[in-house]
Structures are given as C-alpha cells and as structure tokens.
Design a protein around this motif. Structure first.
Motif, mmCIF file in Angstrom:
data_model
loop_
_atom_site.group_PDB
_atom_site.id
_atom_site.type_symbol
_atom_site.label_atom_id
_atom_site.label_comp_id
_atom_site.label_asym_id
_atom_site.label_seq_id
_atom_site.Cartn_x
_atom_site.Cartn_y
_atom_site.Cartn_z
ATOM 1 N N THR B 96 0.846 -1.281 0.041
ATOM 2 C CA THR B 96 0.194 0.044 -0.151
ATOM 3 C C THR B 96 1.010 1.340 -0.010
ATOM 4 O O THR B 96 0.664 2.184 -0.712
ATOM 5 C CB THR B 96 -0.902 -0.028 1.247
ATOM 6 O OG1 THR B 96 -1.760 -1.166 1.276
ATOM 7 C CG2 THR B 96 -1.668 1.356 1.341
ATOM 8 N N PHE B 97 2.064 1.234 0.822
ATOM 9 C CA PHE B 97 2.875 2.486 0.944
ATOM 10 C C PHE B 97 4.007 2.490 0.015
ATOM 11 O O PHE B 97 4.691 3.522 0.039
ATOM 12 C CB PHE B 97 3.192 2.495 2.352
ATOM 13 C CG PHE B 97 2.040 2.787 3.214
ATOM 14 C CD1 PHE B 97 1.200 3.846 3.177
ATOM 15 C CD2 PHE B 97 1.845 1.866 4.322
ATOM 16 C CE1 PHE B 97 -0.081 4.097 4.198
ATOM 17 C CE2 PHE B 97 0.789 1.978 5.258
ATOM 18 C CZ PHE B 97 -0.096 2.955 5.212
ATOM 19 N N PHE B 98 4.369 1.206 -0.600
ATOM 20 C CA PHE B 98 5.808 1.198 -1.340
ATOM 21 C C PHE B 98 5.333 0.913 -2.854
ATOM 22 O O PHE B 98 4.509 0.068 -2.980
ATOM 23 C CB PHE B 98 6.807 0.327 -0.787
ATOM 24 C CG PHE B 98 7.477 0.650 0.685
ATOM 25 C CD1 PHE B 98 8.107 2.052 0.695
ATOM 26 C CD2 PHE B 98 7.145 -0.070 1.674
ATOM 27 C CE1 PHE B 98 8.313 2.354 1.909
ATOM 28 C CE2 PHE B 98 7.656 0.290 3.009
ATOM 29 C CZ PHE B 98 8.320 1.679 3.087
ATOM 30 N N ALA B 99 6.220 1.144 -3.864
ATOM 31 C CA ALA B 99 6.002 0.809 -5.142
ATOM 32 C C ALA B 99 6.427 -0.816 -5.206
ATOM 33 O O ALA B 99 7.418 -1.199 -4.447
ATOM 34 C CB ALA B 99 6.922 1.688 -6.045
ATOM 35 N N PRO B 100 5.885 -1.737 -5.972
ATOM 36 C CA PRO B 100 5.987 -3.010 -5.867
ATOM 37 C C PRO B 100 7.342 -3.382 -6.584
ATOM 38 O O PRO B 100 7.438 -3.906 -7.894
ATOM 39 C CB PRO B 100 4.828 -3.630 -6.593
ATOM 40 C CG PRO B 100 4.335 -2.428 -7.467
ATOM 41 C CD PRO B 100 4.633 -1.290 -6.837
ATOM 42 N N THR B 101 8.569 -2.883 -6.129
ATOM 43 C CA THR B 101 9.793 -3.555 -6.721
ATOM 44 C C THR B 101 10.413 -4.642 -5.798
ATOM 45 O O THR B 101 9.815 -5.232 -4.719
ATOM 46 C CB THR B 101 10.881 -2.156 -6.461
ATOM 47 O OG1 THR B 101 10.889 -2.256 -4.888
ATOM 48 C CG2 THR B 101 10.323 -1.109 -7.088
ATOM 49 N N VAL B 102 11.570 -5.287 -6.232
ATOM 50 C CA VAL B 102 12.056 -6.357 -5.721
ATOM 51 C C VAL B 102 12.418 -5.879 -4.283
ATOM 52 O O VAL B 102 12.149 -6.869 -3.193
ATOM 53 C CB VAL B 102 13.219 -6.760 -6.449
ATOM 54 C CG1 VAL B 102 14.355 -6.020 -6.502
ATOM 55 C CG2 VAL B 102 13.729 -8.370 -5.887
ATOM 56 N N PHE B 103 12.881 -4.805 -4.091
ATOM 57 C CA PHE B 103 13.253 -4.126 -2.718
ATOM 58 C C PHE B 103 11.970 -4.120 -1.795
ATOM 59 O O PHE B 103 12.439 -4.648 -0.796
ATOM 60 C CB PHE B 103 14.013 -2.870 -2.827
ATOM 61 C CG PHE B 103 15.225 -2.632 -3.569
ATOM 62 C CD1 PHE B 103 16.459 -3.169 -2.812
ATOM 63 C CD2 PHE B 103 15.346 -2.160 -4.728
ATOM 64 C CE1 PHE B 103 17.845 -3.170 -3.491
ATOM 65 C CE2 PHE B 103 16.547 -2.530 -5.411
ATOM 66 C CZ PHE B 103 17.784 -2.815 -4.819
ATOM 67 N N MET B 104 10.870 -3.751 -2.160
ATOM 68 C CA MET B 104 9.634 -3.644 -1.368
ATOM 69 C C MET B 104 9.471 -5.206 -0.989
ATOM 70 O O MET B 104 9.311 -5.356 0.280
ATOM 71 C CB MET B 104 8.626 -3.052 -2.369
ATOM 72 C CG MET B 104 7.262 -3.003 -1.462
ATOM 73 S SD MET B 104 6.177 -4.642 -1.091
ATOM 74 C CE MET B 104 5.502 -4.652 -2.782
ATOM 75 N N TRP B 105 9.543 -6.204 -1.850
ATOM 76 C CA TRP B 105 9.241 -7.583 -1.310
ATOM 77 C C TRP B 105 10.256 -8.002 -0.568
ATOM 78 O O TRP B 105 9.865 -8.862 0.437
ATOM 79 C CB TRP B 105 9.183 -8.523 -2.691
ATOM 80 C CG TRP B 105 7.830 -8.342 -3.718
ATOM 81 C CD1 TRP B 105 7.683 -7.319 -4.657
ATOM 82 C CD2 TRP B 105 6.416 -8.719 -3.266
ATOM 83 N NE1 TRP B 105 6.517 -7.405 -4.990
ATOM 84 C CE2 TRP B 105 5.641 -8.038 -3.965
ATOM 85 C CE3 TRP B 105 5.989 -9.341 -2.049
ATOM 86 C CZ2 TRP B 105 4.289 -8.258 -4.063
ATOM 87 C CZ3 TRP B 105 4.413 -9.542 -1.916
ATOM 88 C CH2 TRP B 105 3.684 -8.813 -3.065
ATOM 89 N N CYS B 106 11.443 -7.942 -0.672
ATOM 90 C CA CYS B 106 12.589 -8.194 0.367
ATOM 91 C C CYS B 106 12.205 -7.753 1.620
ATOM 92 O O CYS B 106 12.427 -8.340 2.824
ATOM 93 C CB CYS B 106 13.794 -7.901 -0.064
ATOM 94 S SG CYS B 106 14.477 -8.738 -1.629
#
Lengths: 315, 315, 315
Positions: B96-106
């Motif tokens: 909800t608060f972060f763009a869905p990048t690989v960094f977000m998922w980590c």
C-alpha cells in the motif's frame, strides 16, 4: 601498608577504572584495550583539528567514574569500567557538537555525571527484563542538551559542515577507508587510522569482537549501498558504527558464539542499518544526530525474545 | 502413520495456522474466519486495482509464521494463529505504501519476520503488566521502514493520492458505506463489500465480536463527525478501524461481556477517536500513517487500571 | 446515625477529598492547603480575565475524584486527595488552551475522568520500579487533546498571544515577581499574588516544602538566565514551575531531608531547567506546551538510581 601506599594504590585503581571505562564503549573489560582506544581518539581528534574531543573524552570518563560513588552501584562494576563508558561518549560528543566555551565544559561535566546516574536508574528498570541500558544514557542526555541549546544561547551548536562526497567514489581503496571509518565513528571520530587502532585494541582483548566489528561495518556499508542510502553518509562511516556495536553485542557479548547466534547476529546487523536510516529521518525534524540509538534499540529488540523466553538461543 | 502422511499433516497444520493468523488480526481464533477475511482482502485489493496487497498479506502471514520457529514461543501459540497476524498487516501495508519493486518484497518479508520476533520480545516485557503487544510490532516496524524509505532511494514511497470527499456527502446510504469502510480499513482495505465480508467472518466465530465491530465503527464516525474531524478521513473509514479493534478487544476479548464492561468499552472507543486525531496530527510531521497505534495505546490504557488492580471489571 | 446524617457525612468527605486533591498538585495532603491553593487559582484567573480557568479547575477535580469509583484504587487514596490532582491541572489547562465552547467543557470532563484511569494504569506499571506517575497522566492526556484539536474543528485552540518581555528588565523588584510567577505557573496561573498564596498554602502544611518551592523557582531563574534562555519565558515563570515541583518532590517528599538529599535535590533542580529547555525545543514542532513533563521525567531520573539500588540516599 603505609598510608602513602594506600593512596597510590587507590589512584592506580582509579586510573585503571577510567581506562577500562574507555574499553567498555565496545564491551571490552581491559585497561590495555581502553588505552589503545584512547590513543585512537587522540590521533583522530588531532588529525581532524579538534583536540578538544580527545580531552573531552578523558574528562567525561573521569567525571562519570567519580559520579558513581554517591549512587553505590557496586564497586565491582567500577573496576569493570562500567561507570565510565557513557561519560567517554558524552566527552566525545559535546566538543563535536558545541563550540568550546566554558559553558560547554560545564555542561560536559554535568552531563557525564548524569550519565552514570541515568545508567543506574535505567538498569534498575531494564534489569527486570534481563537487558541493560547499553549506551542509551549517553544518547538520551546528549539529545537533551542538544535540544536545550536550541533555546539557550550560551550553548553554541557547531554547524557541522555537511560532509561532502569524496571524488574517489567507490574504488576498492576508498571502500576500505569508509569501512574503517565505520569503526572509528563509534567514538564520533572520522579517521581510518583511528579505525585500525580501534581494531587492534579490540583484538588485544577478543579476536572474536574484532572479527564481528569488521563484519558489522562491512554489512552496514553493503546494505546501505544496496538500498540506496546517501553516499556522503556511507563515505563517512555513518552507516557503520551502530552495526559495529550491534555485531559485537549480539554476536559475542550477550550470546555464546556459534552458528545459530551468528545467523541471529547477521539479522540484527541488517536491521540496525534500517533502524539507522529511520532514526536519521525521524530526528531530521530537530537536526539531531542519531548517535548510537539505532544500536541500542536493535540490540534490545534482538535480546528480548531470545534470551528471556527460554534461552535456547543463548546456549 | 507413514512418512508421507506426517508431511501432509504438517503442511495441513501450517495452512491452518496461517489462516487462523489472518483471523487473529481481529482476535478470532478460527481458520474459517481467517479464510473469509482473506477473501475480503482479495476482493478489496483487486477492486482497488492493487492485487499486490492481497498477495502481500498472504506472503507476510506465511513469513511471520515460519519466523516463530527459531524463537520458540510455544507451539500452542502457533496453532492459535498468534504467530502470523502482525505479518498479515505488514503484508497489507508494504504494497500500500511502497512501489512493488524487488526491494519492497525483500523488505516485506524481512519486516514480517521481524514482527514475530518483536512480538515475542514485547510480550516478555508487557506480560509483566498483564497486557500484550497487540498489533504494535506491526505498527512500530512499518513506521521504521517508512522512515527509512525517506533516506533510502531503493524503497519508493507511493504518493497516496489524497482521498477526495465524495459528492454524496452524508446521505443515509453513504453513511452506511463509510461505516463498512471503517471495518475494512482494519486491513488497510478501502471497500464496503470487504467490510461486509469481514463482518460475516467475525459473526461466524463470535456474534458478540461482530456486534462490537459494528458499534465501534459507528461510534467512530459519530464522534469524528461531532468534533469536526476532516470529512475525507471519515468517508474513507479512517476514523473507524481503530475504534473497531478497541471495541472488540475491550468489549469481548479481554473483559467478560456485561453492562459494566460495555460502559467501560464505550469510553474506550470514544477515547480511541481522540487518540486517532492526535496520532494523525503528531505523525503529520513525517507524513506517517497512524496505522493501528491509536487502538493499541487506548486498549493498553483501558486494560491497565481495570485488570491489574483487582479484577473487579474483568469478572 | 440517621440516613440523612450519612449522606451529609459522605458529602463532607467528598468535599474534603476534592480540596485535598487540589493540595496534592504540590504533594500536600491537606484540605486547608488545597483551599488556599484554590483561592490562589480563583484570584489569578479573575485577575488575568479568564475566570473559566478557576471553574475548570474545580470541575476537573470533582470529575477526576468521582471517576475513581469504578476502578477501585483504594479509598484511602481518595481521602488523601490522590484521585483529584491530575483533574485539577486538566481543569486549569483546557480553558487556558481552548476557547470556552461546550465542546471544550465536554472534553475537559472526559479528560479529567481519563486522568484518574490513566493514573491507576500508570501506577500499576511504574509501581514495579518503586516510582509513581506524578502529574504525567495530566501531561499525556492534555497533549493528546491539544494534538487532536489540530484536526478536529470543534476544539478551537486559543492562539496564546506570545508573552512580551516586560520593559522592567531584570531589576530586583521584577526578579521577585518572576520568581513568584514561577510558583504560580505550577497551576498555569501567571500572577505573583497567586504565587504568594501558593507559598502560604504550602507553609501551612509543610514549611520544608515551602522552602524548597522558593529554592526551586530561584534556581530555575538563575540557571535559565546564566545559560541564556529566552527572557520572556523567564519573566513569565515558565522556567520556574517544573523546578519548583522537582524541588518539593526530590527534596522532601520522596527522600528524607538532610545534607546528602539536599545536594542530590539541587542537581535534580538544575537538570530540570535543561530538561525544560529541551522539552520546549522538542515540542515546538507541534507548538505544544511542555506542561509539567520536565518535572516528571527529571524526578523519575533522580528517584530511580538512588531509591531502588540500596536506599542509602533515602535515609
């Protein structure tokens, strides 16, 4: 033993307590280590043109050690250097953040004295949860005096010139320098030579601690770089010093070394980097430095679940 | 039992623990309720065009549940779903608060793992005062990562388009929608249909909990409206979700239902609305969301005096 | 005893409890002292043209005292006035910071009621460390309602006209006025005559407490002046009220009077002034007043190490 001999012996115990106090900033109960740390502080502060930082560190450690007598926290604590280490850091911080006026020196001594008392009080509270105050008395009190200086004209804050990115960028040699500065910044010193001296001081007392310090600073730089933290912070070791302390504390002071605790420590070190970034962003509102708060909070976070519940991680 | 059967059985227990974990966000120890909540999350997140929120919730709950094994907090806790619920909320919050990048998922997985450890640590502390950490591990860690994203370029905050006031205003039908959104916002979902699904999930396990959830959201809107809180917040359920949780917790989880505890709960719910407004104002300095902090703080406030002193309110 | 007599007796006990509650703001368990304090409040608030402050103080004390019945904190506490004193301060603060609307009066009563419950809860926690909540329930709740007023239009904050520096400067006569205002500001009253009335009230119950109050306000002004704090703050007693409370608490309530505890208290009072400056700077972000937070935090700081470790300071 003659009267004279007793006095000399007491002074000798005092000197050893103060020196061990400097060593305890990185959890080393050794007067030799403390002496080497002190050499590192003197080298670094003279190199940076701020000799008052080194003399502040000495004055702070002495004041904090003497302040322990009225609160009676136990003399074995004093011989272990646990009375002085918050004072050492107060003594490094005040001449770094304030202009060297007589008000600064009075506040430095008062704050070092208070650090011993706040440590005694916090340990009474945190001891119930099997953790201790670490360097948080220093952090809390330094923040209070920095905040007070915003509305008290006699305490003149130094406008730390924003550290500029080095033109070297991220070459192999410059990476080594940033990595060593991460270790020297534990005492707010920005010098790679001091970093080497600190590593020597650690290794004299505990090679495991030296190894974790090296790993902590390296992981700090790596995660900060990977997640795109600001370059000048990385280059001046500002993403290194808290992970260094977390690595020593979680890796070989409060847990027995081993594979399980090593994995646990790596998680703690990585978390410290995010905590450092968060603390920087949080405190930017008041332009306050994070000091060693990220280390304290993260170490508590990783000691509370493992050591209290059933100790499985601690054996 | 053959080797294969044991593995299948373990997987089955794992699936049930994860599903129950989703249910525990609203204090329901029921895999069926968790499954209905999960349907609500999937519906709402697909409806809002952010399917990653639903998958994040699933990933977060699984990561948080698995993270409990090394800290040994007791397997009965795991089967009750208490290992996963903070992870569910972390999993809803990060996409909800972060763009869905690989960094977000980590970061999402790391944060969900940490939420279980922080919960274990906080419960060791708060347990001495007969309260527990509620959803505060999720709140604390999400704030830390949101703050870190201010100085770490790899975590890209989504500039949540400020929710606009609906032109419907405060008609009877639109009030019902705001009221249901107050319930769906417990999981950061902005959908009245999800609100209905959550109510069904609650009623399956405890009709009393469903009733208090309805009352909580209604009182939240009423007090917010009466005291002139911002309309867009009311319309998007942002003054509802914390009162909903307070109502369930104080009304029928930590106190036996009854007239005395009902009056006590109504005071708690009203206080939550002021706490929500205060938290919004406090955090606006860093543009941080309040998350479920108002619920946690108010619930602690209303559990500490009544349950410890002599338990008269608890019987 | 007839039915009527019992009712009259109960009302009489209630009136005494309320009056003693006002006295307990400065740690005096005496209905007479409370009555004199109340006279001071009425005088000061009518003098300043804000009579609602005095009526608020009365309403707040009554509401807070009545609120104690459902949480059963022990009737001896009630007779000692410990149920009401947070409510007194809430009642002084709300009409000072908010416009006198019906919403203000409702919030005042709610907040006074909550102050008793939060006190009961905080004491359950802090009691484990042999300290108590002091006036912090009032501080915390007033901050929450002040913050809430930033996003709730029905609570209208009064734009306190910035107090201007008096043209008298620092003559002997004006210094005496600032010094007395430091005592009156304990109840948020800006009047030197009220300061005299408060001193009389203290002396009636404890001449030692009156002496420490005088010393506290004087040290507060001296340190604030020496370290260059803002003149308007000094002139309106804003650097005096927290040191006054610290001096009474550390000097003659929680420690036995004596030379050792007197030195300890002077350190505590000096530290309170820096804490006041720091709190002002910290809270300026939200334009919140420090209230008595500097007193609470510093007093805890000086009670925790001395009284728990071995009590040597306490005898």
């Amino acid at each position: 033993m003659t009267e004279n001999n007793i006095i000399i012996r007491r002074i000798w115990i005092g000197i050893k307590s103060v020196s061990t106090g400097v060593g305890q900033v990185m959890f080393q109960q050794s007067a030799i280590t403390g002496l080497i740390f002190l050499c590192g502080i003197f080298w670094g502060s003279y190199e940076c043109g701020t000799p008052q930082v080194a003399w502040g560190a000495l004055a702070g450690t002495i004041a904090a050690t003497l302040a322990a007598f009225p609160v009676n926290t136990g003399c074995s604590e004093g011989r272990s250097g646990l009375w002085g280490f918050n004072g050492t850091l107060v003594g490094c911080a005040f001449p770094t953040f304030f202009a060297p006026t007589v008000f600064m020196w009075c506040s430095l001594v008062l704050c070092a004295v208070l650090s011993t008392w706040v440590r005694a009080g916090m340990n009474n509270v945190l001891g119930k949860f099997h953790i201790n105050s670490l360097t948080f008395p220093f952090v809390l009190l330094t923040w209070i005096f920095l905040l007070a200086s915003r509305v008290m004209d006699s305490l003149i804050p130094l406008n730390a010139a924003a550290p500029v990115s080095s033109p070297d960028g991220f070459s192999m040699a410059s990476l080594a320098i940033y990595w060593l500065k991460g270790i020297s910044q534990v005492f707010l010193i920005n010098s790679w030579i001091t970093g080497i001296l600190f590593l020597i001081g650690l290794a004299v007392c505990s090679r495991m601690a030296a190894a974790w310090a090296m790993a902590g600073s390296a992981i700090g730089i790596a995660i900060a770089f990977l997640f795109g933290a600001d370059a000048s912070g990385i280059e001046n070791g500002l993403f290194g010093f808290s992970p260094v302390l977390t690595a020593i504390a979680v890796g070989c002071v409060f847990n027995k070394p081993g594979l399980r605790s090593a994995i646990w420590t790596i998680f703690a070190v990585i978390t410290t980097v995010f905590m450092q970034a968060a603390t920087n962003a949080f405190l930017s509102t008041w332009e306050l430095p994070a000091l060693t708060a990220p280390f304290c909070v993260t170490t508590w976070m990783f000691l509370l679940p493992a050591c209290i519940s059933n100790g499985k991680f601690c054996k």
